[in-house]
Design a protein around this motif. Structure first.
Motif, PDB file in Angstrom:
ATOM      1  N   LEU A   1     -12.021 -11.388  -6.870  1.00  0.00           N
ATOM      2  CA  LEU A   1     -10.986 -10.432  -6.448  1.00  0.00           C
ATOM      3  C   LEU A   1      -9.647 -11.140  -6.226  1.00  0.00           C
ATOM      4  O   LEU A   1      -8.583 -10.616  -6.567  1.00  0.00           O
ATOM      5  CB  LEU A   1     -11.419  -9.711  -5.167  1.00  0.00           C
ATOM      6  N   SER A   2      -9.701 -12.352  -5.658  1.00  0.00           N
ATOM      7  CA  SER A   2      -8.460 -13.119  -5.461  1.00  0.00           C
ATOM      8  C   SER A   2      -7.824 -13.455  -6.809  1.00  0.00           C
ATOM      9  O   SER A   2      -6.600 -13.407  -6.961  1.00  0.00           O
ATOM     10  CB  SER A   2      -8.752 -14.423  -4.722  1.00  0.00           C
ATOM     11  N   ARG A   3      -8.655 -13.814  -7.763  1.00  0.00           N
ATOM     12  CA  ARG A   3      -8.130 -14.144  -9.087  1.00  0.00           C
ATOM     13  C   ARG A   3      -7.474 -12.915  -9.742  1.00  0.00           C
ATOM     14  O   ARG A   3      -6.382 -13.014 -10.316  1.00  0.00           O
ATOM     15  CB  ARG A   3      -9.256 -14.692  -9.963  1.00  0.00           C
TER      16      ARG A   3
ATOM     17  N   PRO B   1       0.663  -7.849   0.143  1.00  0.00           N
ATOM     18  CA  PRO B   1      -0.782  -7.797  -0.132  1.00  0.00           C
ATOM     19  C   PRO B   1      -1.311  -9.075  -0.785  1.00  0.00           C
ATOM     20  O   PRO B   1      -2.448  -9.479  -0.499  1.00  0.00           O
ATOM     21  CB  PRO B   1      -0.909  -6.595  -1.091  1.00  0.00           C
ATOM     22  N   ALA B   2      -0.508  -9.746  -1.614  1.00  0.00           N
ATOM     23  CA  ALA B   2      -0.992 -10.988  -2.253  1.00  0.00           C
ATOM     24  C   ALA B   2      -1.185 -12.085  -1.211  1.00  0.00           C
ATOM     25  O   ALA B   2      -2.027 -12.967  -1.370  1.00  0.00           O
ATOM     26  CB  ALA B   2      -0.001 -11.457  -3.327  1.00  0.00           C
ATOM     27  N   VAL B   3      -0.409 -12.014  -0.124  1.00  0.00           N
ATOM     28  CA  VAL B   3      -0.521 -13.029   0.927  1.00  0.00           C
ATOM     29  C   VAL B   3      -1.686 -12.695   1.863  1.00  0.00           C
ATOM     30  O   VAL B   3      -2.573 -13.522   2.073  1.00  0.00           O
ATOM     31  CB  VAL B   3       0.791 -13.123   1.747  1.00  0.00           C
ATOM     32  N   VAL B   4      -1.698 -11.468   2.393  1.00  0.00           N
ATOM     33  CA  VAL B   4      -2.654 -11.191   3.479  1.00  0.00           C
ATOM     34  C   VAL B   4      -3.935 -10.501   3.022  1.00  0.00           C
ATOM     35  O   VAL B   4      -4.898 -10.442   3.771  1.00  0.00           O
ATOM     36  CB  VAL B   4      -1.995 -10.375   4.628  1.00  0.00           C
TER      37      VAL B   4
ATOM     38  N   HIS C   1       8.926   3.015  -6.144  1.00  0.00           N
ATOM     39  CA  HIS C   1       8.170   4.153  -5.589  1.00  0.00           C
ATOM     40  C   HIS C   1       6.857   3.718  -4.952  1.00  0.00           C
ATOM     41  O   HIS C   1       6.361   4.359  -4.040  1.00  0.00           O
ATOM     42  CB  HIS C   1       7.877   5.170  -6.697  1.00  0.00           C
ATOM     43  N   ALA C   2       6.266   2.621  -5.469  1.00  0.00           N
ATOM     44  CA  ALA C   2       4.954   2.184  -4.947  1.00  0.00           C
ATOM     45  C   ALA C   2       5.050   1.670  -3.508  1.00  0.00           C
ATOM     46  O   ALA C   2       4.016   1.430  -2.873  1.00  0.00           O
ATOM     47  CB  ALA C   2       4.388   1.085  -5.846  1.00  0.00           C
ATOM     48  N   THR C   3       6.264   1.530  -2.986  1.00  0.00           N
ATOM     49  CA  THR C   3       6.432   0.956  -1.644  1.00  0.00           C
ATOM     50  C   THR C   3       5.609   1.694  -0.591  1.00  0.00           C
ATOM     51  O   THR C   3       5.001   1.077   0.292  1.00  0.00           O
ATOM     52  CB  THR C   3       7.926   0.964  -1.248  1.00  0.00           C
ATOM     53  N   GLY C   4       5.559   3.025  -0.691  1.00  0.00           N
ATOM     54  CA  GLY C   4       4.819   3.819   0.291  1.00  0.00           C
ATOM     55  C   GLY C   4       3.341   3.425   0.302  1.00  0.00           C
ATOM     56  O   GLY C   4       2.734   3.291   1.367  1.00  0.00           O
ATOM     57  N   GLN C   5       2.791   3.221  -0.887  1.00  0.00           N
ATOM     58  CA  GLN C   5       1.376   2.833  -0.972  1.00  0.00           C
ATOM     59  C   GLN C   5       1.156   1.448  -0.359  1.00  0.00           C
ATOM     60  O   GLN C   5       0.166   1.198   0.318  1.00  0.00           O
ATOM     61  CB  GLN C   5       0.945   2.837  -2.434  1.00  0.00           C
ATOM     62  N   MET C   6       2.124   0.553  -0.600  1.00  0.00           N
ATOM     63  CA  MET C   6       1.992  -0.788  -0.016  1.00  0.00           C
ATOM     64  C   MET C   6       2.035  -0.702   1.516  1.00  0.00           C
ATOM     65  O   MET C   6       1.239  -1.350   2.201  1.00  0.00           O
ATOM     66  CB  MET C   6       3.111  -1.694  -0.507  1.00  0.00           C
ATOM     67  N   GLN C   7       2.951   0.112   2.019  1.00  0.00           N
ATOM     68  CA  GLN C   7       3.057   0.231   3.483  1.00  0.00           C
ATOM     69  C   GLN C   7       1.753   0.749   4.074  1.00  0.00           C
ATOM     70  O   GLN C   7       1.324   0.328   5.152  1.00  0.00           O
ATOM     71  CB  GLN C   7       4.226   1.149   3.853  1.00  0.00           C
ATOM     72  N   LYS C   8       1.087   1.647   3.339  1.00  0.00           N
ATOM     73  CA  LYS C   8      -0.181   2.214   3.833  1.00  0.00           C
ATOM     74  C   LYS C   8      -1.268   1.122   3.897  1.00  0.00           C
ATOM     75  O   LYS C   8      -1.968   0.996   4.910  1.00  0.00           O
ATOM     76  CB  LYS C   8      -0.587   3.352   2.893  1.00  0.00           C
ATOM     77  N   ILE C   9      -1.380   0.307   2.845  1.00  0.00           N
ATOM     78  CA  ILE C   9      -2.470  -0.683   2.890  1.00  0.00           C
ATOM     79  C   ILE C   9      -2.151  -1.803   3.891  1.00  0.00           C
ATOM     80  O   ILE C   9      -3.052  -2.352   4.510  1.00  0.00           O
ATOM     81  CB  ILE C   9      -2.890  -1.254   1.511  1.00  0.00           C
ATOM     82  N   MET C  10      -0.872  -2.077   4.082  1.00  0.00           N
ATOM     83  CA  MET C  10      -0.519  -3.081   5.097  1.00  0.00           C
ATOM     84  C   MET C  10      -0.828  -2.528   6.498  1.00  0.00           C
ATOM     85  O   MET C  10      -1.328  -3.245   7.367  1.00  0.00           O
ATOM     86  CB  MET C  10       0.959  -3.472   4.985  1.00  0.00           C
TER      87      MET C  10
ATOM     88  N   ARG D   1      -5.372 -10.966  -0.311  1.00  0.00           N
ATOM     89  CA  ARG D   1      -6.007 -11.479  -1.520  1.00  0.00           C
ATOM     90  C   ARG D   1      -7.502 -11.634  -1.238  1.00  0.00           C
ATOM     91  O   ARG D   1      -7.899 -11.963  -0.109  1.00  0.00           O
ATOM     92  CB  ARG D   1      -5.358 -12.783  -1.987  1.00  0.00           C
ATOM     93  N   GLY D   2      -8.296 -11.352  -2.271  1.00  0.00           N
ATOM     94  CA  GLY D   2      -9.751 -11.362  -2.064  1.00  0.00           C
ATOM     95  C   GLY D   2     -10.287  -9.998  -1.664  1.00  0.00           C
ATOM     96  O   GLY D   2     -11.458  -9.880  -1.327  1.00  0.00           O
ATOM     97  N   THR D   3      -9.420  -8.963  -1.700  1.00  0.00           N
ATOM     98  CA  THR D   3      -9.881  -7.607  -1.360  1.00  0.00           C
ATOM     99  C   THR D   3      -9.517  -6.633  -2.488  1.00  0.00           C
ATOM    100  O   THR D   3      -8.544  -6.851  -3.228  1.00  0.00           O
ATOM    101  CB  THR D   3      -9.242  -7.084  -0.053  1.00  0.00           C
ATOM    102  N   GLN D   4     -10.260  -5.533  -2.551  1.00  0.00           N
ATOM    103  CA  GLN D   4     -10.012  -4.530  -3.595  1.00  0.00           C
ATOM    104  C   GLN D   4      -8.658  -3.806  -3.407  1.00  0.00           C
ATOM    105  O   GLN D   4      -7.948  -3.564  -4.394  1.00  0.00           O
ATOM    106  CB  GLN D   4     -11.169  -3.517  -3.600  1.00  0.00           C
ATOM    107  N   PRO D   5      -8.269  -3.454  -2.155  1.00  0.00           N
ATOM    108  CA  PRO D   5      -6.984  -2.744  -2.020  1.00  0.00           C
ATOM    109  C   PRO D   5      -5.803  -3.513  -2.614  1.00  0.00           C
ATOM    110  O   PRO D   5      -4.888  -2.912  -3.179  1.00  0.00           O
ATOM    111  CB  PRO D   5      -6.825  -2.580  -0.498  1.00  0.00           C
ATOM    112  N   ALA D   6      -5.811  -4.849  -2.506  1.00  0.00           N
ATOM    113  CA  ALA D   6      -4.693  -5.625  -3.073  1.00  0.00           C
ATOM    114  C   ALA D   6      -4.690  -5.490  -4.592  1.00  0.00           C
ATOM    115  O   ALA D   6      -3.629  -5.296  -5.206  1.00  0.00           O
ATOM    116  CB  ALA D   6      -4.813  -7.101  -2.662  1.00  0.00           C
ATOM    117  N   VAL D   7      -5.866  -5.564  -5.199  1.00  0.00           N
ATOM    118  CA  VAL D   7      -5.968  -5.427  -6.657  1.00  0.00           C
ATOM    119  C   VAL D   7      -5.470  -4.040  -7.083  1.00  0.00           C
ATOM    120  O   VAL D   7      -4.657  -3.907  -8.002  1.00  0.00           O
ATOM    121  CB  VAL D   7      -7.433  -5.654  -7.111  1.00  0.00           C
ATOM    122  N   ASP D   8      -5.953  -3.028  -6.371  1.00  0.00           N
ATOM    123  CA  ASP D   8      -5.564  -1.645  -6.719  1.00  0.00           C
ATOM    124  C   ASP D   8      -4.055  -1.477  -6.592  1.00  0.00           C
ATOM    125  O   ASP D   8      -3.419  -0.826  -7.420  1.00  0.00           O
ATOM    126  CB  ASP D   8      -6.275  -0.637  -5.797  1.00  0.00           C
TER     127      ASP D   8
END
Ligand code: SF4
Length: 415
Positions: free
Chosen positions: A200-202, A233-236, A13-22, A238-245
């Motif tokens: 953030l990357s860690r 998100p881990a690839v492009v 289900h989280a796919t939609g959220q991933m598509q939005k941040i990408m 990393r080092g940002t808050q949206p990826a962590v969220d």
């Protein structure tokens, strides 16, 4: 005629959220390219993205673009363009697909994100040869073509134990990038900002590891094929808050599946590990092929490659140097074998698939007897699939299907 088997592959289900941040990521890059601010760096996928972000660059990853060309099955038509200017059909098909797409003036970004017409023009190109020499040649081509500065790190290869000498030499190279990057960025590196980005990357890396480790559960809540999509998100980023969220949301969903004993592949009978590159243009077909055989390919070295557990915000340069040298692809065969044995054990797999990717010898680990050695040491059978990450002329779907079916029959006989 036999009835076709109904295959149940559970959607995340989280796919939609991933598509939005990408989408936000690509549109932000596009806007920056149009307005010339912030500055844009191109970086290799396991290059020093943290340093670039800390200096205020937005970061584009050509390998991610190469994978998009593969996943959209556009790559095969682009590769001949690069071949025509002297880049061999035998070298990295991310490189040839990406350069070919540039030469043709085409990008899959336009299809996915209306309004984006090209990849964002870089202000600087930064590579790390920790994965291969191809990335350096790839960026060197763009440097000449676009008249853009190129900087990089040249890494030790075939590393057994990662020693302080290895780490120190890479840390020094990272520090040497700071002055020229400051000049291009037009600002000084803020040490606190670098610590924040590494932190953030860690966090991103730790959460991504937790996501992938959920596959150790029987049945697995996630497949390797899901992983190749959700690693974006881990690839492009990393080092940002949206990826962590994002990974907090994805992890919660997978934990919920575990609580409910929900399998990514309904009726999971066999569990497999994937070693080597994905075949981007066949992700969906392969996901279906294995699911039809009640088999979950659930973990991989590839998706694990964006786990950087060494990152330490209190010691950014040394810890970045360590993290980018401890990577699987940088290591010697004995170190790689020990890693795969640990993964076989941790993920409780019944077998291993090795993908021998024709144009990526750097990430094809079955060419010097490794598969046979690991089979013997672990009594875990394996299958080698011949193919490629992007060039679909280099694989046979029929042969793959026949070999996979025969392999599953072999596993059935052993159980
Ligand atoms: S590791 Fe392989 S796929 Fe990745 S850039 Fe190098 S040659 Fe290409």
């Amino acid at each position: 005629m036999p009835e076709e088997k109904k295959v149940v592959r559970k959607k995340i289900h989280a796919t939609g959220q991933m598509q939005k941040i990408m989408a936000d990521y690509f549109y932000e890059l596009n806007e920056a390219a149009k307005s010339s601010a912030p500055k844009i760096a191109w970086c290799t996928s396991v290059g020093p993205a943290e340093l670039l972000r800390a200096l205020g660059f937005l970061v584009h990853f050509p390998e991610n673009h190469g994978a998009m060309l593969g996943a959209t099955r556009m790559a095969t038509d682009m590769i001949p363009e690069a071949n025509a200017i002297g880049y061999s059909p035998d070298i990295c098909s991310y490189l040839t697909a990406d350069v070919g797409a540039y030469l043709k003036g085409i990008t899959p970004l336009s299809r996915a994100y209306p309004g984006i017409e090209t990849v964002p023009r870089p202000d600087v190109l930064v590579f790390n040869t920790n994965q291969c020499r191809d990335v350096q040649d790839w960026f060197a081509w763009y440097s000449r073509e676009l008249n853009v500065p190129i900087l990089g790190i040249e890494t030790h290869r075939g590393v057994g134990d990662v020693t302080p000498a290895h780490v120190q030499s890479i840390a020094e190279q990272l520090k040497a990038l700071v002055a020229p990057l400051e000049e291009i960025a037009g600002r000084k590196l803020d040490p606190q900002r670098l610590k924040d980005v590494v932190a953030l990357s860690r966090q991103c890396s730790d959460l991504w590891k937790e996501v992938l480790d959920t596959a150790a559960h029987k049945p697995s809540p996630i497949t390797f094929f899901d992983g190749t999509i959700h690693m974006g998100p881990a690839v492009v980023l990393r080092g940002t808050q949206p990826a962590v969220d994002y990974y907090k949301v994805l992890l919660a969903e997978l934990k919920e599946r575990i609580r409910n004993n929900e399998a990514a592949v309904a009726g999971e009978r066999f569990r497999l590990y994937w070693e080597g590159m994905p075949i981007w243009g066949r992700l969906s077909a392969h996901s279906k092929l294995f699911a039809e055989l009640d088999t979950c390919v659930l973990a991989s070295t590839y998706c694990n490659s964006w786990i950087f557990s060494a990152f330490d915000p209190e010691d950014p340069f040394t810890s970045m140097a360590r993290a980018y040298t401890e990577l699987f692809i940088v290591r010697s065969d004995p170190a790689k074998e020990a890693y795969i044995r640990r993964m076989i054990d941790f993920f409780k797999v019944d077998g291993v698939i090795y993908h021998d990717a024709k144009t990526c010898p750097n990430n094809s680990n079955c060419r010097y007897g490794m598969a046979q050695r690991i089979d013997e040491q672990t009594s875990t059978p394996s299958l080698i699939i011949n193919g490629d990450l992007n060039d679909l002329r280099l694989l046979s779907d029929e042969q793959t299907k026949t070999n996979v079916e025969a392999f599953i029959e072999q596993l059935e006989e052993q159980h």
